[in-house]
Design a protein around this motif. Structure first.
Motif, PDB file in Angstrom:
ATOM      1  N   LEU A  65       0.832  -1.202   0.000  1.00 54.88           N
ATOM      2  CA  LEU A  65       0.000   0.000   0.000  1.00 54.88           C
ATOM      3  C   LEU A  65       0.866   1.252   0.000  1.00 54.88           C
ATOM      4  O   LEU A  65       0.538   2.238  -0.677  1.00 54.88           O
ATOM      5  CB  LEU A  65      -0.945  -0.016   1.203  1.00 54.88           C
ATOM      6  N   ILE A  66       1.979   1.230   0.699  1.00 65.62           N
ATOM      7  CA  ILE A  66       2.914   2.368   0.677  1.00 65.62           C
ATOM      8  C   ILE A  66       3.445   2.571  -0.730  1.00 65.62           C
ATOM      9  O   ILE A  66       3.526   3.698  -1.219  1.00 65.62           O
ATOM     10  CB  ILE A  66       4.077   2.160   1.670  1.00 65.62           C
ATOM     11  N   ILE A  67       3.800   1.496  -1.389  1.00 68.77           N
ATOM     12  CA  ILE A  67       4.324   1.580  -2.755  1.00 68.77           C
ATOM     13  C   ILE A  67       3.274   2.192  -3.690  1.00 68.77           C
ATOM     14  O   ILE A  67       3.560   3.102  -4.460  1.00 68.77           O
ATOM     15  CB  ILE A  67       4.788   0.192  -3.252  1.00 68.77           C
ATOM     16  N   ALA A  68       2.050   1.707  -3.595  1.00 69.14           N
ATOM     17  CA  ALA A  68       0.976   2.212  -4.459  1.00 69.14           C
ATOM     18  C   ALA A  68       0.690   3.687  -4.176  1.00 69.14           C
ATOM     19  O   ALA A  68       0.575   4.508  -5.105  1.00 69.14           O
ATOM     20  CB  ALA A  68      -0.292   1.380  -4.268  1.00 69.14           C
ATOM     21  N   CYS A  69       0.585   4.044  -2.903  1.00 67.03           N
ATOM     22  CA  CYS A  69       0.233   5.424  -2.542  1.00 67.03           C
ATOM     23  C   CYS A  69       1.367   6.395  -2.827  1.00 67.03           C
ATOM     24  O   CYS A  69       1.134   7.491  -3.345  1.00 67.03           O
ATOM     25  CB  CYS A  69      -0.181   5.497  -1.082  1.00 67.03           C
ATOM     26  N   SER A  70       2.587   6.018  -2.509  1.00 64.20           N
ATOM     27  CA  SER A  70       3.706   6.920  -2.776  1.00 64.20           C
ATOM     28  C   SER A  70       3.909   7.096  -4.282  1.00 64.20           C
ATOM     29  O   SER A  70       4.205   8.205  -4.750  1.00 64.20           O
ATOM     30  CB  SER A  70       4.991   6.435  -2.106  1.00 64.20           C
ATOM     31  N   GLY A  71       3.704   6.043  -5.050  1.00 65.38           N
ATOM     32  CA  GLY A  71       3.793   6.167  -6.508  1.00 65.38           C
ATOM     33  C   GLY A  71       2.706   7.082  -7.053  1.00 65.38           C
ATOM     34  O   GLY A  71       2.969   7.945  -7.897  1.00 65.38           O
ATOM     35  N   GLY A  72       1.490   6.910  -6.556  1.00 59.91           N
ATOM     36  CA  GLY A  72       0.390   7.766  -6.994  1.00 59.91           C
ATOM     37  C   GLY A  72       0.601   9.221  -6.617  1.00 59.91           C
ATOM     38  O   GLY A  72       0.352  10.128  -7.415  1.00 59.91           O
ATOM     39  N   LEU A  73       1.084   9.460  -5.401  1.00 63.17           N
ATOM     40  CA  LEU A  73       1.343  10.835  -4.968  1.00 63.17           C
ATOM     41  C   LEU A  73       2.487  11.456  -5.754  1.00 63.17           C
ATOM     42  O   LEU A  73       2.458  12.652  -6.069  1.00 63.17           O
ATOM     43  CB  LEU A  73       1.630  10.872  -3.463  1.00 63.17           C
ATOM     44  N   ALA A  74       3.501  10.666  -6.089  1.00 62.00           N
ATOM     45  CA  ALA A  74       4.609  11.182  -6.903  1.00 62.00           C
ATOM     46  C   ALA A  74       4.100  11.634  -8.272  1.00 62.00           C
ATOM     47  O   ALA A  74       4.452  12.718  -8.746  1.00 62.00           O
ATOM     48  CB  ALA A  74       5.697  10.116  -7.050  1.00 62.00           C
ATOM     49  N   VAL A  75       3.258  10.822  -8.887  1.00 60.75           N
ATOM     50  CA  VAL A  75       2.688  11.186 -10.190  1.00 60.75           C
ATOM     51  C   VAL A  75       1.812  12.434 -10.057  1.00 60.75           C
ATOM     52  O   VAL A  75       1.903  13.364 -10.878  1.00 60.75           O
ATOM     53  CB  VAL A  75       1.880  10.008 -10.793  1.00 60.75           C
ATOM     54  N   LEU A  76       0.989  12.478  -9.021  1.00 65.26           N
ATOM     55  CA  LEU A  76       0.124  13.632  -8.782  1.00 65.26           C
ATOM     56  C   LEU A  76       0.955  14.907  -8.650  1.00 65.26           C
ATOM     57  O   LEU A  76       0.623  15.947  -9.229  1.00 65.26           O
ATOM     58  CB  LEU A  76      -0.717  13.396  -7.528  1.00 65.26           C
ATOM     59  N   MET A  77       2.057  14.834  -7.935  1.00 66.44           N
ATOM     60  CA  MET A  77       2.890  16.016  -7.738  1.00 66.44           C
ATOM     61  C   MET A  77       3.701  16.373  -8.975  1.00 66.44           C
ATOM     62  O   MET A  77       3.949  17.545  -9.240  1.00 66.44           O
ATOM     63  CB  MET A  77       3.816  15.824  -6.532  1.00 66.44           C
ATOM     64  N   LEU A  78       4.093  15.381  -9.762  1.00 66.50           N
ATOM     65  CA  LEU A  78       4.747  15.691 -11.043  1.00 66.50           C
ATOM     66  C   LEU A  78       3.782  16.426 -11.961  1.00 66.50           C
ATOM     67  O   LEU A  78       4.169  17.384 -12.643  1.00 66.50           O
ATOM     68  CB  LEU A  78       5.250  14.412 -11.714  1.00 66.50           C
ATOM     69  N   LEU A  79       2.537  15.986 -11.970  1.00 57.99           N
ATOM     70  CA  LEU A  79       1.526  16.684 -12.759  1.00 57.99           C
ATOM     71  C   LEU A  79       1.305  18.101 -12.225  1.00 57.99           C
ATOM     72  O   LEU A  79       1.171  19.050 -13.000  1.00 57.99           O
ATOM     73  CB  LEU A  79       0.213  15.901 -12.767  1.00 57.99           C
TER      74      LEU A  79
END
Length: 118
Positions: A65-79
């Motif tokens: 879950l950490i992997i999924a959430c941190s990956g999603g947040l990284a993409v969100l912040m790159l956007l």
């Protein structure tokens, strides 16, 4: 508490705070209008809340879950960083989005390597 855990909780609390702010703050509502993304504000706030909460829940229950959430947040912040560049915000105003993108990318790869030896 080690440095990795500190980074995880710093990110989680930040995103919970910003998610709430995104949903309820007049300032954030005005910012999303300025970004040209007023229709995406609620979705963004919910994603921030889910991502931040998911980091904490993942810490307790599952590194996946950490992997999924941190990956999603990284993409969100790159956007988010890309949006800031597109509307020609100064680099200093854009830097928090880039900082959180890098921070969550670090969490993503660090937990990925802890879970799976790459």
């Amino acid at each position: 508490m080690n440095i990795l855990t500190s980074i995880l909780f710093f990110s989680a609390i930040s995103f919970i705070f910003y998610g709430i702010s995104c949903l309820f703050s007049t300032h954030m509502k005005n910012e999303f209008i300025r970004f040209g993304l007023e229709k995406r504000r609620i979705l963004t706030g919910i994603l921030q809340l889910l991502g931040g909460s998911g980091l904490i829940v993942g810490y307790v229950f599952s590194p996946i879950l950490i992997i999924a959430c941190s990956g999603g947040l990284a993409v969100l912040m790159l956007l988010g960083f890309g949006v800031r560049l597109k509307i020609k915000d100064p680099l200093l105003a854009s830097s928090p989005a880039l900082f959180y993108a890098v921070l969550n990318t670090y969490l993503f790869f660090r937990y990925l390597t802890l879970l799976y030896v790459i």
